[in-house]
Write a protein that holds these residues in place. Structure first.
Motif, mmCIF file in Angstrom:
data_model
loop_
_atom_site.group_PDB
_atom_site.id
_atom_site.type_symbol
_atom_site.label_atom_id
_atom_site.label_comp_id
_atom_site.label_asym_id
_atom_site.label_seq_id
_atom_site.Cartn_x
_atom_site.Cartn_y
_atom_site.Cartn_z
ATOM 1 N N PRO A 181 0.806 -1.236 0.000
ATOM 2 C CA PRO A 181 0.000 0.000 0.000
ATOM 3 C C PRO A 181 0.828 1.271 0.000
ATOM 4 N N SER A 182 1.925 1.299 0.758
ATOM 5 C CA SER A 182 2.732 2.527 0.801
ATOM 6 C C SER A 182 3.435 2.764 -0.533
ATOM 7 N N PHE A 183 3.890 1.707 -1.200
ATOM 8 C CA PHE A 183 4.522 1.855 -2.515
ATOM 9 C C PHE A 183 3.498 2.348 -3.532
ATOM 10 N N ALA A 184 2.296 1.776 -3.495
ATOM 11 C CA ALA A 184 1.249 2.193 -4.437
ATOM 12 C C ALA A 184 0.856 3.647 -4.193
ATOM 13 N N ARG A 185 0.751 4.014 -2.928
ATOM 14 C CA ARG A 185 0.367 5.389 -2.557
ATOM 15 C C ARG A 185 1.417 6.382 -3.045
ATOM 16 N N TRP A 186 2.693 6.043 -2.857
ATOM 17 C CA TRP A 186 3.770 6.942 -3.279
ATOM 18 C C TRP A 186 3.759 7.117 -4.804
ATOM 19 N N CYS A 187 3.641 6.015 -5.528
ATOM 20 C CA CYS A 187 3.641 6.092 -6.988
ATOM 21 C C CYS A 187 2.412 6.845 -7.496
ATOM 22 N N LEU A 188 1.274 6.606 -6.864
ATOM 23 C CA LEU A 188 0.058 7.323 -7.260
ATOM 24 C C LEU A 188 0.234 8.820 -7.068
ATOM 25 N N GLY A 189 0.853 9.220 -5.962
ATOM 26 C CA GLY A 189 1.096 10.641 -5.728
ATOM 27 C C GLY A 189 1.973 11.247 -6.804
ATOM 28 N N GLN A 190 3.024 10.532 -7.213
ATOM 29 C CA GLN A 190 3.892 11.038 -8.275
ATOM 30 C C GLN A 190 3.136 11.124 -9.604
ATOM 31 N N ASP A 191 2.271 10.151 -9.863
ATOM 32 C CA ASP A 191 1.503 10.178 -11.106
ATOM 33 C C ASP A 191 0.473 11.303 -11.104
ATOM 34 N N ILE A 192 -0.146 11.549 -9.979
ATOM 35 C CA ILE A 192 -1.099 12.662 -9.903
ATOM 36 C C ILE A 192 -0.394 13.977 -10.198
ATOM 37 N N LEU A 193 0.812 14.144 -9.658
ATOM 38 C CA LEU A 193 1.568 15.386 -9.857
ATOM 39 C C LEU A 193 2.317 15.415 -11.186
ATOM 40 N N ALA A 194 2.382 14.270 -11.889
ATOM 41 C CA ALA A 194 3.095 14.179 -13.172
ATOM 42 C C ALA A 194 4.527 14.680 -13.032
ATOM 43 N N THR A 195 5.237 14.217 -12.015
ATOM 44 C CA THR A 195 6.601 14.675 -11.786
ATOM 45 C C THR A 195 7.507 14.272 -12.945
ATOM 46 N N THR A 233 11.786 3.354 4.710
ATOM 47 C CA THR A 233 12.064 3.025 6.106
ATOM 48 C C THR A 233 11.929 1.518 6.292
ATOM 49 N N LYS A 234 12.674 1.010 7.254
ATOM 50 C CA LYS A 234 12.486 -0.353 7.738
ATOM 51 C C LYS A 234 12.415 -0.249 9.250
ATOM 52 N N TYR A 235 11.302 -0.665 9.812
ATOM 53 C CA TYR A 235 11.010 -0.389 11.216
ATOM 54 C C TYR A 235 12.061 -0.971 12.150
ATOM 55 N N ASP A 236 12.517 -2.179 11.853
ATOM 56 C CA ASP A 236 13.556 -2.797 12.678
ATOM 57 C C ASP A 236 14.355 -3.767 11.812
ATOM 58 N N ALA A 237 15.274 -4.482 12.441
ATOM 59 C CA ALA A 237 16.152 -5.385 11.697
ATOM 60 C C ALA A 237 15.656 -6.816 11.725
ATOM 61 N N THR A 238 14.342 -6.988 11.813
ATOM 62 C CA THR A 238 13.773 -8.330 11.812
ATOM 63 C C THR A 238 13.047 -8.573 10.492
ATOM 64 N N SER A 239 12.773 -9.829 10.201
ATOM 65 C CA SER A 239 12.090 -10.186 8.954
ATOM 66 C C SER A 239 10.614 -9.829 8.989
ATOM 67 N N SER A 240 10.098 -9.469 10.152
ATOM 68 C CA SER A 240 8.671 -9.145 10.256
ATOM 69 C C SER A 240 8.346 -7.753 9.728
ATOM 70 N N SER A 241 9.331 -6.876 9.612
ATOM 71 C CA SER A 241 9.074 -5.530 9.082
ATOM 72 C C SER A 241 9.484 -5.465 7.619
ATOM 73 N N LYS A 242 8.667 -4.770 6.832
ATOM 74 C CA LYS A 242 8.906 -4.657 5.400
ATOM 75 C C LYS A 242 9.359 -3.241 5.049
ATOM 76 N N LEU A 243 9.818 -3.069 3.842
ATOM 77 C CA LEU A 243 10.223 -1.757 3.366
ATOM 78 C C LEU A 243 8.983 -0.906 3.116
ATOM 79 N N VAL A 244 9.018 0.305 3.619
ATOM 80 C CA VAL A 244 7.896 1.239 3.497
ATOM 81 C C VAL A 244 8.373 2.486 2.769
ATOM 82 N N MET A 245 7.535 3.020 1.892
ATOM 83 C CA MET A 245 7.778 4.342 1.305
ATOM 84 C C MET A 245 6.873 5.319 2.046
ATOM 85 N N PRO A 246 7.410 6.034 3.039
ATOM 86 C CA PRO A 246 6.548 6.743 3.985
ATOM 87 C C PRO A 246 6.143 8.149 3.586
#
Length: 509
Positions: free
Chosen positions: A279-293, A304-317
């Motif tokens: 969802p965060s990746f889709a949201r970020w890309c959608l924002g760039q597409d809306i603005l036509a950067t 961001t990666k919340y911690d150094a465990t496998s339970s946290s994923k990469l986020v585009m915040p």
């Protein structure tokens, strides 16, 4: 009454008539070579907060300018100096903040140049480092205290609209901001956006644990002490904001190298949901597409990666750097085409389906919401203050920013952009693709038939093809027609021996 007393009373009376500034002195702010000076009172009465900085010995921050190597992009700065000093913020006659004189780790601040290509312009962006935490945006909430804030140039209000769009889309974090008039060492420097920068602060900015990471896919990696090479494009490699590069341990470097390599491979083999917060990746890309950067390199891609465990994923915040917004209204953003395309072309449709779903959620309110935000802002104290202050800014920098028309242009641009986006985003999911696998086939027919047999009226968005608010046999017929129309020539079609244009006719072979 003796002569000295009369003189004292006269001086006090005259001082009472003077404009009351930060230190009750008349201050004439230098407007630069070739320009007249202006009284401090004119700046004070424009309606914007004033950030007034005095550095020790009136020293200005310096840097060296550098250019990318052959395998890099862009230009940047290095050997940046931090000059100590004092910072005072006022709003009219009210003093809102005073950092005090510079005492390391106790009071005062340091001022430095920041940015990459933006630092090459005459009007410079700056970074403020406080020696004691505070909220320079004066929001009366201790949670917002931090030591770092930045001053960026935003005369075209692109950062304003970008942050407000980020808020509408529900980005994980949207930097706080206020527009200010900036004075450094008694020199008027113009209208700036005072804003938060991307850094770890679990109370109010990017929330990662102490063993977490904040990093960027960075066009200016060549100007950093450490980076992890990208497997996709060597012009943009990964640099670190937290921990600082010099604080990264060998174990952290090895962990992040392995993780980022696996992440980039996953974009191609379809396993990316194991590594990214879709969802965060889709949201970020959608924002760039809306603005036509338009800028593929300059648009900051923070992760961001919340911690150094496998339970946290990469986020585009967050979204950042909007200088190239409002490009081609009839095309995708450049970052969509150059960097996000593996997600759109993947056989795993999770990202595409999320991207379209987020568009469908925001589309009904996008234009009206952004129009209202932009239109209403011009009536606020900040909006009025920008318009009142811009003539001073234009005089200072020999520029011509017609702020009133920018408010109008921003709103109209969104209206133009919306129509193209709506057609092309919705086309990413073929009509009749009920199971969202990117193909309209017999499996979609079976899903609708099963829904009818079970009396299941859910997911009408995809299964109710004729739009009558009911999933029934007519929708089955619609899907079958789509299949037949998109595949008019089937293996069972007879070959016409007299038709030389029939691709299956062997002719005289």
């Amino acid at each position: 009454m003796n002569r000295i007393s009369r003189i004292t009373i006269l001086i006090m009376a005259l001082l009472a008539l003077l404009p009351q500034g930060i230190d009750a002195r008349i201050r004439w702010i230098g407007m630069g070579k070739g320009h007249d000076s202006i009284p401090y009172s004119q700046i004070k009465n424009k309606g914007l907060m004033i950030v007034d900085i005095h550095t020790n010995r009136n020293e200005w921050p310096r840097c060296d300018y550098v250019y990318a190597p052959i395998d890099g992009w862009g230009k940047s700065i290095t050997n940046v100096t931090r000059v100590p000093g004092r910072l005072i913020i006022t709003d009219g006659d009210n003093q809102l903040y005073d950092s005090g004189e510079y005492v390391e780790e106790s009071s005062g601040m340091t001022l430095s140049l920041r940015g990459n290509s933006s630092a090459f312009y005459p009007k410079k962006p700056y970074k403020i480092r406080l020696q004691s935490k505070a909220d320079l945006l004066c929001r009366n909430n201790a949670n917002y205290r931090d030591k770092q804030f930045i001053l960026i140039c935003d005369e075209e209000l692109k950062a304003f609209q970008g942050f407000e769009l980020s808020r509408l889309l529900g980005m994980t974090w949207v930097p706080g901001y206020r527009y200010v008039n900036l004075i450094i060492n008694d020199e008027y420097c113009g209208v700036y956006m005072l804003t938060e920068n991307a850094r770890r602060n679990t109370n109010c900015r990017l929330n990662v644990k102490k063993d977490g990471f904040i990093f960027e896919c960075d066009a200016y990696w060549w100007n950093e002490d450490y980076y992890i090479p990208s497997l996709i494009d060597t012009h943009l490699n990964f640099t670190f904001k937290y921990p600082e590069p010099e604080e990264l341990t060998d174990a952290q470097k090895a962990y992040m190298t392995q993780l980022l390599n696996a992440y980039e491979y996953s974009l191609w083999d379809g396993t990316y949901p194991d590594y990214i917060d879709v969802p965060s990746f889709a949201r970020w890309c959608l924002g760039q597409d809306i603005l036509a950067t338009r800028d593929a390199a300059g648009v900051n891609r923070y992760y961001t990666k919340y911690d150094a465990t496998s339970s946290s994923k990469l986020v585009m915040p967050m979204m950042w750097d909007f200088d190239s917004a409002e490009g081609d209204t009839t095309n995708w953003s450049v970052v969509h085409q150059m960097f996000m395309f593996p997600l759109f072309e993947s056989s795993n449709r999770t990202f595409v389906n999320e991207y379209v779903a987020q568009w469908e959620a925001v589309a009904p309110i996008l234009y009206t919401s952004m129009y209202n935000v932009i239109n209403n802002f011009k009536s606020t104290q900040q909006g009025q203050g920008i318009m009142a202050s811009m003539p001073l800014n234009n005089t200072r920098w020999d520029s011509n920013y017609p702020t009133y028309s920018f408010f109008y242009f921003r709103a109209q641009w969104f209206k133009t952009r919306f129509d193209w986006l709506n057609r092309n985003i919705l086309a990413l999911i073929p009509r009749g693709d009920v199971n969202l696998d990117g193909v309209v086939d017999v499996s979609d027919v079976n899903i609708i038939i099963n829904k009818i047999l079970k009396g299941d009226q859910s997911d009408k968005r995809h299964a109710d093809l004729n739009g009558d608010d009911n999933i029934d046999v007519s929708d089955v017929n619609e899907v079958i027609n789509i299949i037949l129309t998109s595949n008019p020539h089937t293996p069972d079609d007879p070959v016409d021996p007299d038709d030389p244009d029939d691709p299956d006719n062997p002719g005289d072979r």
